[in-house]
Design a protein around this motif. Structure first.
Motif, PDB file in Angstrom:
ATOM      1  N   PRO B 159      59.239  40.268  34.456  1.00  0.00           N
ATOM      2  CA  PRO B 159      59.221  41.126  35.605  1.00  0.00           C
ATOM      3  C   PRO B 159      58.484  40.245  36.855  1.00  0.00           C
ATOM      4  O   PRO B 159      57.959  39.330  36.465  1.00  0.00           O
ATOM      5  CB  PRO B 159      57.948  42.108  35.017  1.00  0.00           C
ATOM      6  N   TYR B 160      58.902  40.501  38.070  1.00  0.00           N
ATOM      7  CA  TYR B 160      58.685  39.681  39.129  1.00  0.00           C
ATOM      8  C   TYR B 160      57.024  39.648  39.027  1.00  0.00           C
ATOM      9  O   TYR B 160      56.655  38.662  39.564  1.00  0.00           O
ATOM     10  CB  TYR B 160      59.088  40.488  40.372  1.00  0.00           C
ATOM     11  N   GLU B 161      56.404  40.697  38.817  1.00  0.00           N
ATOM     12  CA  GLU B 161      54.844  40.599  38.868  1.00  0.00           C
ATOM     13  C   GLU B 161      54.008  39.600  37.989  1.00  0.00           C
ATOM     14  O   GLU B 161      53.161  39.082  38.509  1.00  0.00           O
ATOM     15  CB  GLU B 161      54.276  42.153  38.599  1.00  0.00           C
ATOM     16  N   ASP B 162      54.724  39.320  36.826  1.00  0.00           N
ATOM     17  CA  ASP B 162      54.275  38.131  35.941  1.00  0.00           C
ATOM     18  C   ASP B 162      54.397  36.713  36.788  1.00  0.00           C
ATOM     19  O   ASP B 162      53.533  35.833  36.603  1.00  0.00           O
ATOM     20  CB  ASP B 162      54.930  38.105  34.758  1.00  0.00           C
ATOM     21  N   ILE B 163      55.399  36.575  37.413  1.00  0.00           N
ATOM     22  CA  ILE B 163      55.467  35.422  38.603  1.00  0.00           C
ATOM     23  C   ILE B 163      54.722  35.280  39.602  1.00  0.00           C
ATOM     24  O   ILE B 163      53.950  34.525  39.815  1.00  0.00           O
ATOM     25  CB  ILE B 163      57.118  35.273  38.943  1.00  0.00           C
ATOM     26  N   ALA B 164      54.409  36.727  40.362  1.00  0.00           N
ATOM     27  CA  ALA B 164      53.536  36.835  41.529  1.00  0.00           C
ATOM     28  C   ALA B 164      52.217  36.642  41.228  1.00  0.00           C
ATOM     29  O   ALA B 164      51.343  36.035  41.742  1.00  0.00           O
ATOM     30  CB  ALA B 164      53.745  37.965  42.184  1.00  0.00           C
ATOM     31  N   VAL B 192      51.066  39.590  47.443  1.00  0.00           N
ATOM     32  CA  VAL B 192      52.270  38.617  47.023  1.00  0.00           C
ATOM     33  C   VAL B 192      53.359  39.499  46.875  1.00  0.00           C
ATOM     34  O   VAL B 192      54.510  39.057  47.464  1.00  0.00           O
ATOM     35  CB  VAL B 192      51.962  37.732  46.016  1.00  0.00           C
ATOM     36  N   MET B 193      53.440  40.465  46.217  1.00  0.00           N
ATOM     37  CA  MET B 193      54.608  41.302  46.104  1.00  0.00           C
ATOM     38  C   MET B 193      55.320  42.045  47.118  1.00  0.00           C
ATOM     39  O   MET B 193      56.314  42.459  47.187  1.00  0.00           O
ATOM     40  CB  MET B 193      54.372  42.263  44.743  1.00  0.00           C
ATOM     41  N   ASN B 194      54.360  42.287  48.289  1.00  0.00           N
ATOM     42  CA  ASN B 194      54.756  42.838  49.255  1.00  0.00           C
ATOM     43  C   ASN B 194      55.024  41.823  50.618  1.00  0.00           C
ATOM     44  O   ASN B 194      55.339  42.439  51.758  1.00  0.00           O
ATOM     45  CB  ASN B 194      53.707  44.001  49.882  1.00  0.00           C
ATOM     46  N   LYS B 307      58.095  32.992  27.830  1.00  0.00           N
ATOM     47  CA  LYS B 307      56.901  33.270  27.594  1.00  0.00           C
ATOM     48  C   LYS B 307      55.816  33.050  28.481  1.00  0.00           C
ATOM     49  O   LYS B 307      54.506  33.522  28.429  1.00  0.00           O
ATOM     50  CB  LYS B 307      56.258  33.530  26.220  1.00  0.00           C
ATOM     51  N   ALA B 308      55.787  32.257  29.365  1.00  0.00           N
ATOM     52  CA  ALA B 308      54.762  31.687  30.443  1.00  0.00           C
ATOM     53  C   ALA B 308      54.368  32.590  31.241  1.00  0.00           C
ATOM     54  O   ALA B 308      53.141  32.753  31.399  1.00  0.00           O
ATOM     55  CB  ALA B 308      55.351  30.497  31.242  1.00  0.00           C
ATOM     56  N   GLY B 309      55.388  33.758  31.494  1.00  0.00           N
ATOM     57  CA  GLY B 309      54.636  34.920  32.341  1.00  0.00           C
ATOM     58  C   GLY B 309      53.585  35.807  31.868  1.00  0.00           C
ATOM     59  O   GLY B 309      52.820  35.994  32.247  1.00  0.00           O
TER      60      GLY B 309
END
Lengths: 173, 388
Positions: B159-164, B192-194, B307-309
């Motif tokens: 999911p993008y939030e794990d990256i953000a 970040v997400m917005n 799994k790093a996220g």
């Protein structure tokens, strides 16, 4: 000790300091021009593009069909052996929906761009290109696509002889 | 090979635009590193200068142009450049000089001045692409990162939030860094997400800023460390590795940085590390984009693939977590003057391992750290393992 360093060097400037001439600057615009020899592999590749075809090179040692084509195999480190035509269809391996142009200027109509692995070449071998005839909500990794060629008379021997890759209809999307 | 230690480090502020020239910045960072090492330029046997594309400065033969500022005059001197990988690679080149016995003390100085390039350094990045295959498409450098990030996210279903979350962590970590350009104690995941979409999936706050800056480290042999009584301020280079993959980047699956894995394997072998997850206490992977920290943690064998996220979400990589990652604040928080990131990779390992990191000091005791840089067309990895 470093944790106790009182002054870390550097004098910050804002863009206004440059624009308003607050600091001394020297301006220069380089005027460099280049004519690249396309080389053996790329010359044939570009000539085939003009004919509406994609071509690869086979390395008979590792058995890979190398696309884009090259005259030597970088893995086996020997000359490649034969020209092999590959299809103008393929799969979207990855993509971006870009709101930046080449100079990082903002654009409102996004560019769909990504990597297409082509059918007939070894797995994952492809090129970067644009995508068209699909909405930003439709594009996805794994989508089957086909080259949309420019009309024969307007092709010049360039990757832009393909306008973009579009959805391959009649195939599972 | 002889044992080699970092015995001093220095760096300038990282800012979008600094008044000083590249030479002046190099001098400031070098002078600070020498002061820390209690040395003068006459004590230095050889100098390695790391700096990225000449086009940023508009000066070719940049190594020669900068050399007066890095103390290289009338000494064995060389400039190295391995794209974004230069930030760690120049220290590897410095290491050879001392490990081989050719030098007892080597200076490593990295500089970048990206602000000279108008209106934005992005324009000269257009000249790194293949002239026949890529340039007719008028590519933007952010595209390749967007394509790599998308491939990585999609293959592993991240999911993008794990990256953000990486951007949030690093910009907060940078609050303790005296040189930081984009430290933000209040930044949230929503910020970040917005943030503005640049090239989906990459948003503005996923990207580190272009910066001006310089950094330097002093490397010394074991004999010099003993003779000059520098043991308390020495951190040892335990292993080095570097690797580059094919330039035919459209023929590679971008979901995993194989070149980082190979560079890490080389460094770990030398450092006698066979279980990196257990043996490495903290890491400074290259984080010009938030997903790259995750991508590189997997390449370094510090996280399972994909799994790093999750580790980030669970807080494992926070400064007080089990595996602190980018305690410096990274490129995302401190800034990205390409080669000068030496100061937040090798420099941060040095300061953490010698207990000199001040507000950024990792609360748990750390004995072994790894840092890594990355560059070119998503193909280059340089890795250094250091120990107290």
């Amino acid at each position: 000790m470093t944790a106790n360093i009182a002054r870390w060097p550097g004098a910050e400037l804002g863009s206004k300091d440059l624009e308003n001439g607050k600091v001394t600057t020297q301006r220069y615009r380089p005027d460099a021009k280049f004519a690249w020899s396309a080389g053996e592999a790329m010359s044939r590749f570009l000539a085939e593009l003009q004919q509406g075809r994609l071509i690869a090179r086979e390395c008979k040692n590792c058995g890979r069909i190398l696309f884009p084509p090259r005259m030597f195999c970088e893995e086996c480190f020997r000359p490649t052996d034969e020209w092999v035509y590959v299809k103008d269809t393929g799969t979207i391996e990855t993509y971006s929906i870009s709101y930046l142009d080449t100079d990082a200027r903002r654009i409102t109509e996004p560019i769909l761009v990504g990597v297409v692995s082509v059918d007939g070449a070894s797995p994952k071998m492809g090129i970067m290109h644009y995508f068209g005839e699909m909405a930003t909500g439709e594009i996805r990794i794994g989508m089957k696509v086909q080259a949309k060629w420019r009309p024969a008379e307007s092709r010049v021997g360039s990757v832009l002889d393909i306008e973009y890759f579009r959805p391959l209809h009649g195939v599972d999307r | 090979m002889r044992k080699v230690a970092v015995v001093g480090a220095g760096m300038t502020l990282f800012r979008r635009r600094l008044q000083e020239t590249g030479k002046e910045l190099s001098f400031e960072a070098t002078r600070m590193a020498l002061d820390q090492a209690k040395m003068e330029i006459g004590d230095v046997d050889a100098v390695v200068h790391g700096t990225a594309p000449d086009a940023f400065d508009g000066v070719h033969m940049k190594g020669e142009y900068l050399l007066d500022g890095s103390g290289g005059t009338r000494k064995p001197y060389m400039r190295v450049f391995t794209g974004g990988g230069t930030g760690v690679f120049s220290a590897i080149a410095g290491y050879w000089h001392v490990a081989s016995g050719l030098a007892d003390v080597a200076l490593v100085v990295n500089e970048e001045k990206m602000s000279s390039c108008q209106p934005h350094p992005q324009s000269v990045f257009a000249h790194i692409w293949d002239p026949i295959l890529d340039r007719p498409l008028k590519p933007n450098l952010v595209w390749i990162f967007a394509m790599e990030m998308n491939r990585y996210m999609t293959v592993h279903n991240i999911p993008y939030e794990d990256i953000a979350r990486v951007a949030v962590k690093n910009k907060r970590n940078a609050v303790g860094h005296p040189c930081a350009q984009l430290a933000d104690p209040k930044i949230t995941l929503e910020d970040v997400m917005n943030s503005e979409i640049m090239a989906w999936p990459v948003r503005r706050l996923d990207i580190s800023p272009p910066s001006d800056g310089a950094a330097a480290v002093v490397l010394a042999s074991e004999e010099v460390v003993k003779k000059r009584k520098l043991r308390d301020q020495a951190a040892w280079i335990k292993g080095v590795g570097w690797c580059i993959d094919s330039t035919m980047w459209t023929d590679r699956d971008l979901y995993f940085p194989e070149y980082v894995a190979r560079a890490a394997k080389m460094a770990y072998r030398q450092a006698k590390i066979d279980r990196p997850k257990q043996q490495i206490d903290f890491a400074e992977p290259y984080d010009p984009f938030d997903y790259k920290e995750l991508h590189h943690l997997e390449g370094l064998g510090l996280a399972d693939r994909g799994k790093a996220g999750l580790m980030t979400r669970e807080g494992v990589t926070e400064r007080d977590g089990k595996l602190p990652v980018c305690p410096s604040g990274g490129l995302l928080g401190v800034g990205n003057p390409i080669a000068a990131t030496l100061g937040i990779k090798i420099g941060e390992l040095y300061w953490q391992l010698t207990g000199q990191a001040g507000k950024r000091q990792i609360p748990n005791e750390v004995h072994t750290g790894v840092c890594q840089a990355w560059g070119d067309l998503m193909q280059y990895g340089s890795v250094v393992v250091m120990g107290a």
